[in-house]
Motif scaffolding. Structure first.
Motif, PDB file in Angstrom:
ATOM      1  N   LEU A   7       0.855  -1.183   0.000  1.00 26.91           N
ATOM      2  CA  LEU A   7       0.000   0.000   0.000  1.00 26.91           C
ATOM      3  C   LEU A   7       0.889   1.230   0.000  1.00 26.91           C
ATOM      4  N   GLU A   8       0.723   2.052  -0.992  1.00 24.70           N
ATOM      5  CA  GLU A   8       1.475   3.294  -1.044  1.00 24.70           C
ATOM      6  C   GLU A   8       0.799   4.222  -2.029  1.00 24.70           C
ATOM      7  N   SER A  11      -3.100   8.456  -1.579  1.00 22.79           N
ATOM      8  CA  SER A  11      -4.354   8.256  -0.850  1.00 22.79           C
ATOM      9  C   SER A  11      -4.056   7.855   0.589  1.00 22.79           C
ATOM     10  N   ILE A  13      -4.092   5.796   3.987  1.00 25.59           N
ATOM     11  CA  ILE A  13      -4.248   4.376   4.307  1.00 25.59           C
ATOM     12  C   ILE A  13      -5.311   4.259   5.394  1.00 25.59           C
ATOM     13  N   HIS A  17      -7.670  -1.317   4.740  1.00 29.17           N
ATOM     14  CA  HIS A  17      -6.541  -1.622   3.871  1.00 29.17           C
ATOM     15  C   HIS A  17      -5.506  -2.491   4.590  1.00 29.17           C
ATOM     16  N   LEU A  18      -5.441  -2.383   5.915  1.00 28.11           N
ATOM     17  CA  LEU A  18      -4.401  -3.059   6.688  1.00 28.11           C
ATOM     18  C   LEU A  18      -4.759  -4.484   7.091  1.00 28.11           C
ATOM     19  N   LEU A  60      -2.480   6.684  11.627  1.00 27.58           N
ATOM     20  CA  LEU A  60      -2.650   6.377  10.207  1.00 27.58           C
ATOM     21  C   LEU A  60      -2.322   7.576   9.327  1.00 27.58           C
ATOM     22  N   SER A  65       3.277   4.216   3.640  1.00 31.98           N
ATOM     23  CA  SER A  65       3.153   2.980   2.885  1.00 31.98           C
ATOM     24  C   SER A  65       3.404   1.802   3.812  1.00 31.98           C
TER      25      SER A  65
END
Length: 69
Positions: A7-8, A11, A13, A17-18, A60, A65
């Motif tokens: 994820l990078e 946008s 995070i 997403h995690l 967050l 990323s």
């Protein structure tokens, strides 16, 4: 199970997403540097990453990323 994609980007995070990174060794790029550890948990505001005996709680908003180590 398939490995999570890094994820990078520009946008933010978000916690959902995690989810695929939970319990896995990760490299998290933050506004103050990289953290190499295990993602144990996340909330709507932060991620909890453990490196050895040291806990890191990363807002967050400061997480740039994350990828598998």
């Amino acid at each position: 199970m398939e490995a999570a994609q890094p994820l990078e980007g520009n946008s933010p995070i978000l916690p959902h997403h995690l989810r695929s990174f939970l319990g896995a060794p990760v490299v998290a790029r933050t506004t103050t540097g990289d953290i190499h550890g295990t993602l144990l948990s996340c909330t709507t505001r932060s991620a909890w990453i453990v490196v050895g005996d040291v806990d890191h709680v990363v807002a967050l908003a400061h997480l740039r990323s994350i990828r598998h180590q």
